[in-house]
Design a protein around this motif. Structure first.
Motif, PDB file in Angstrom:
ATOM      1  N   GLY A 165     -12.380  84.104 -33.911  1.00  0.00           N
ATOM      2  CA  GLY A 165     -14.376  83.208 -33.778  1.00  0.00           C
ATOM      3  C   GLY A 165     -15.247  83.654 -32.910  1.00  0.00           C
ATOM      4  O   GLY A 165     -15.902  83.302 -32.409  1.00  0.00           O
ATOM      5  N   ILE A 168     -18.903  89.321 -32.098  1.00  0.00           N
ATOM      6  CA  ILE A 168     -19.530  89.572 -31.507  1.00  0.00           C
ATOM      7  C   ILE A 168     -19.017  90.271 -29.765  1.00  0.00           C
ATOM      8  O   ILE A 168     -19.703  90.539 -29.163  1.00  0.00           O
ATOM      9  CB  ILE A 168     -21.106  89.042 -31.331  1.00  0.00           C
ATOM     10  N   LYS A 169     -18.395  88.894 -29.231  1.00  0.00           N
ATOM     11  CA  LYS A 169     -17.973  88.858 -27.860  1.00  0.00           C
ATOM     12  C   LYS A 169     -16.320  89.872 -27.570  1.00  0.00           C
ATOM     13  O   LYS A 169     -16.454  90.401 -27.261  1.00  0.00           O
ATOM     14  CB  LYS A 169     -17.167  87.555 -27.569  1.00  0.00           C
ATOM     15  N   LEU A 171     -17.457  93.110 -29.484  1.00  0.00           N
ATOM     16  CA  LEU A 171     -17.278  93.679 -29.992  1.00  0.00           C
ATOM     17  C   LEU A 171     -17.978  94.292 -28.865  1.00  0.00           C
ATOM     18  O   LEU A 171     -17.887  95.769 -27.791  1.00  0.00           O
ATOM     19  CB  LEU A 171     -18.395  93.904 -31.259  1.00  0.00           C
ATOM     20  N   ALA A 172     -18.447  93.559 -27.798  1.00  0.00           N
ATOM     21  CA  ALA A 172     -19.528  93.377 -26.886  1.00  0.00           C
ATOM     22  C   ALA A 172     -18.280  93.665 -25.793  1.00  0.00           C
ATOM     23  O   ALA A 172     -18.496  94.789 -25.134  1.00  0.00           O
ATOM     24  CB  ALA A 172     -20.087  92.036 -26.239  1.00  0.00           C
ATOM     25  N   LEU A 175     -17.401  97.269 -26.068  1.00  0.00           N
ATOM     26  CA  LEU A 175     -18.373  98.377 -25.923  1.00  0.00           C
ATOM     27  C   LEU A 175     -18.425  98.826 -24.504  1.00  0.00           C
ATOM     28  O   LEU A 175     -19.093  99.779 -23.235  1.00  0.00           O
ATOM     29  CB  LEU A 175     -20.068  97.608 -25.831  1.00  0.00           C
ATOM     30  N   PHE A 176     -18.422  97.537 -23.532  1.00  0.00           N
ATOM     31  CA  PHE A 176     -18.182  97.503 -22.353  1.00  0.00           C
ATOM     32  C   PHE A 176     -17.593  97.763 -21.566  1.00  0.00           C
ATOM     33  O   PHE A 176     -17.266  99.128 -20.497  1.00  0.00           O
ATOM     34  CB  PHE A 176     -18.560  95.975 -21.715  1.00  0.00           C
ATOM     35  N   LEU A 178     -15.878 101.065 -23.067  1.00  0.00           N
ATOM     36  CA  LEU A 178     -16.444 102.460 -23.223  1.00  0.00           C
ATOM     37  C   LEU A 178     -17.286 102.832 -21.837  1.00  0.00           C
ATOM     38  O   LEU A 178     -17.455 103.786 -21.863  1.00  0.00           O
ATOM     39  CB  LEU A 178     -17.356 102.134 -24.292  1.00  0.00           C
ATOM     40  N   LEU A 179     -18.769 101.485 -21.527  1.00  0.00           N
ATOM     41  CA  LEU A 179     -19.110 101.906 -20.660  1.00  0.00           C
ATOM     42  C   LEU A 179     -18.880 102.057 -19.216  1.00  0.00           C
ATOM     43  O   LEU A 179     -18.887 103.172 -18.737  1.00  0.00           O
ATOM     44  CB  LEU A 179     -20.516 100.413 -20.525  1.00  0.00           C
ATOM     45  N   LYS A 433     -12.783  82.811 -19.897  1.00  0.00           N
ATOM     46  CA  LYS A 433     -13.254  82.076 -19.200  1.00  0.00           C
ATOM     47  C   LYS A 433     -14.710  82.219 -20.723  1.00  0.00           C
ATOM     48  O   LYS A 433     -14.945  80.391 -20.798  1.00  0.00           O
ATOM     49  CB  LYS A 433     -14.103  82.216 -18.524  1.00  0.00           C
ATOM     50  N   THR A 434     -14.944  82.776 -21.140  1.00  0.00           N
ATOM     51  CA  THR A 434     -16.168  82.920 -21.896  1.00  0.00           C
ATOM     52  C   THR A 434     -15.228  83.687 -22.953  1.00  0.00           C
ATOM     53  O   THR A 434     -16.999  84.437 -23.277  1.00  0.00           O
ATOM     54  CB  THR A 434     -17.365  83.496 -21.268  1.00  0.00           C
ATOM     55  N   ASN A 435     -14.907  83.383 -23.596  1.00  0.00           N
ATOM     56  CA  ASN A 435     -14.352  83.965 -25.242  1.00  0.00           C
ATOM     57  C   ASN A 435     -14.571  84.989 -25.001  1.00  0.00           C
ATOM     58  O   ASN A 435     -15.065  85.990 -26.480  1.00  0.00           O
ATOM     59  CB  ASN A 435     -14.860  83.201 -26.090  1.00  0.00           C
ATOM     60  N   PHE A 436     -14.679  86.478 -24.451  1.00  0.00           N
ATOM     61  CA  PHE A 436     -14.171  87.642 -24.656  1.00  0.00           C
ATOM     62  C   PHE A 436     -12.922  88.082 -24.344  1.00  0.00           C
ATOM     63  O   PHE A 436     -11.978  87.298 -23.592  1.00  0.00           O
ATOM     64  CB  PHE A 436     -15.207  88.305 -23.355  1.00  0.00           C
TER      65      PHE A 436
END
Lengths: 503, 149
Positions: A165, A168-169, A171-172, A175-176, A178-179, A433-436
């Motif tokens: 669900g 996007i999170k 994938l984000a 990417l975090f 990777l950074l 907590k924020t679903n990442f």
């Protein structure tokens, strides 16, 4: 390339050493107890133990980690069956029918079924790993820079697509990761990137302390949240009676389910990012769909128990296939295990099955032995496991915190790694907590350098025409199709469910 | 503030962090900056998507007269633990590993609800002996020593 039988004698010698046998037993017993503790997972256990394995021989260290991995999944099922408290997320489906069987006075039979099915699932997947990994590792020889880049991208996209669900999170989060992986001196030009003038950051952010923070400290913080709100639950252990093993009639009934669930667990394990929890639910639903008595599922149906238990342990070997052959972890636990491989100087791929064949075959056979031992200990220790599961968190919390601190310090003997662990503890908590996905961060940190080197080398190799170069390579095309599928499938499923189309 | 969906703030925070890192990458030579810029650019796009989703959810909640989801209802306990962890790590180099570990472990046990002082003492001894035997004696790790041990 098949299994290399010439290394057999050295594999036996490796496995027969006192250290390896000790670690095998310690891993199985420790893993069962760890898995039975609600709130503690195999991933967290492996992350905490990696620093301890630093001074060990690679075989002993990796046998310990893989034994913990497989046994912790099984340990969670014991408490799911006896006290309706899944020790790990992988055992949630087990609790559905396992506890109902216990209430019906078939607790021992449920435990016996769970143990045998877990052993079958684990052994089947470990044998599949033994057979499939060596030829698959050869595929890595056909890989060049573009394929390595696309493989890393595929690993990240499929993890994100499995972030329920929140694609996007997911994938984000990748990417975090990777950074974070980009911090440190650039491998190709020696230019320091995002180091803020700190010498400690020049070698990059240490993976193990970051993982300990993301998985262990964040878990303590999550538990701290429910501590004051949750009502104290009295653990009631129902009296265990009856036969331990299912009779012939039951075996005939569950055999097809066990076979099908072994395959499901193995395949789900191979998919990056999908762990035992996904496999057990998929297998449970498949068993229900194919059953003559679907209405009995959730009411103590032995088929449901067998499906969940076989599949969650069949994930273990499956998840290690992409890990050992391509360096792509199949689950969060194997992502952490990859850190264990690196600190012992082992690099996934073809080299692992040729130059380090004696080590890796010993580890795989160690995994098969761990599964068998798990069955023996599981049945004999079930009652003690339930007692351990009731250890209060006020004892576990300081133990986890102190081990996290000392473990992070012990990697390089410096306090900077401890600060990294503390920082990632908070990041992990906020992400959860924020679903990442915290697993996506770790996997991206691991795959980051592979992605960047592949990306930059491919640009040089393409001589200016990047797209044509990628499309001229068959393996690259296959990987691009897989990436597109990984990204589009969840979107398509969402669209279909909105339109009310049955998938 | 309470009626704004948390994703709005998360997206905004991600955007600010990404923009700062992009600025840092701008000052790098072209070759080492290329891949970071690519990663950060995609991250900026996702930050905007997450932020927009947060705004949409906030507007929808306002329109329907409902309260938006809050993930941070029970943050006091975790923050107390985290603060304790920071103080513990800070004390290690000042007082020494074993002294600060003893103080921190006692603090965490009491915070998590331990009420028996005998049990507390036994766990403290257990933790210190285990760490000493495994890390100092077996793995030969030199743990930080401060004013005390």
């Amino acid at each position: 390339m098949g299994i290399d039988f010439t290394v057999l004698s050295s594999v036996i010698a490796e496995l027969a050493s006192f250290d390896v046998i000790l670690m095998l037993f310690a891993g199985v017993i420790g893993g069962i107890f760890l898995g039975s503790l609600p709130g503690l997972s195999a991933t967290m256990g492996i992350a905490l133990l990696i620093p301890i394995t630093f001074g060990m021989e690679p075989v002993a260290a990796l046998v310990l980690l893989s034994a913990i991995y497989t046994s912790a999944i099984f340990g969670g099922s014991i408490t799911a069956i006896l006290i309706h408290t899944p020790g790990t997320p992988s055992s949630a489906a087990t609790a559905m029918d396992g506890y109902q069987m216990t209430l019906r006075g078939e607790g021992l039979k449920a435990l016996g079924t769970s143990t045998v099915c877990s052993v079958i699932g684990g052994v089947v997947s470990a044998i599949a790993l033994l057979i499939l990994a060596p030829p698959l590792a050869q595929i890595s020889l056909k890989f060049s820079a573009p394929e390595y880049f696309l493989m890393a991208v595929f690993g990240l996209t499929i993890i994100a697509s499995l972030s329920t669900g929140a694609m996007i999170k997911g994938l984000a989060g990748g990417l975090f990761g990777l950074l974070v992986g980009l911090v440190g001196v650039d491998m190709m030009t020696a230019y320091p990137r995002f180091t803020f003038g700190k010498a400690e950051l020049e070698n990059g952010i240490s993976l193990i302390p970051a993982m300990i923070g993301l998985f262990s400290i964040s878990q303590v913080l999550m538990q701290a949240e429910i501590l004051h709100s949750a009502k104290k639950k009295e653990t009631v252990v129902v009296e265990l009676k009856g036969k331990v093993f299912p009779d012939k009639k039951d075996w005939l009934k569950i055999w097809p389910t066990v076979t099908k669930s072994s395959v499901i667990g193995l395949l789900v394990g191979i998919l990056p990012g999908a762990g035992g929890d996904v496999a057990s639910w998929v297998a449970y639903n498949e068993a229900k769909r194919g059953s003559k008595n679907p209405e009995n599922f959730g009411k103590g149906e032995i088929e449901g128990l067998a499906a969940a238990e076989t599949a969650n342990n069949a994930v273990t070997g499956g998840a290690m296939i992409p890990l050992l052959t391509l360096g792509i972890p199949g689950s969060a636990a194997t992502a952490v295990m990859l850190g264990g491989l690196y600190i012992h100087g082992l690099k996934p791929g073809h080299e692992l099955f040729t130059q380090n064949a004696n080590i890796i075959y010993a580890v795989i056979i160690g995994l098969i032995l761990a599964n068998i031992l798990m069955g023996i200990f599981g049945l004999t220790m079930a009652r003690q496991v339930v007692k351990v599961a009731s250890i209060p968190f006020y004892i576990l919390a300081p133990v986890i915190i102190v081990l996290s601190v000392v473990g992070s310090y012990a990697i390089n003997n410096n306090m900077f790694d401890v600060y990294v662990m503390v920082a990632f503890g908070l990041i992990g908590y906020l992400m959860r907590k924020t679903n990442f996905s915290t697993a996506a961060v770790v996997i991206a940190m691991i795959l980051g350098s592979m992605a960047e080197i592949g990306y930059r080398q491919a640009i040089v190799m393409s001589k200016g025409d990047v797209l044509a170069y990628y499309f001229s390579r068959p393996i690259s095309i296959i990987l691009m199709v897989l990436i597109a599928l990984a990204l589009l499938t969840p979107l398509l499923q969402k669209w279909k469910s909105r339109k009310g189309i049955k998938v | 503030m309470r009626n704004i969906h948390l994703d709005t703030f998360i997206g905004l925070l991600m955007l600010l962090v990404s923009a700062y890192f992009y600025y840092l990458a701008q000052n790098m030579p072209p070759e080492p900056a290329e891949f970071p810029k690519l990663v950060i650019s995609i991250l900026i796009v996702f930050s905007l998507v997450i932020m927009s989703k947060g705004v949409l959810l906030t507007l929808r909640a306002k329109k329907n007269g409902t309260i938006v989801d809050h993930y941070f209802e029970r943050i006091r306990g975790p923050m107390a633990v985290y603060l304790g962890l920071c103080v513990y790590v800070g004390l290690i180099e000042l007082l020494g590993f074993f002294t600060s570990t003893t103080i921190a472990s006692a603090f965490f046990m009491l915070l998590f609800g331990m009420r028996s002082y005998i049990k507390l003492l036994l766990v403290l001894i257990g933790i210190n002996v285990f760490i000493y035997l495994l890390f100092v004696w077996q793995l030969k790790i030199v743990l930080p020593a401060g004013v005390l041990i």
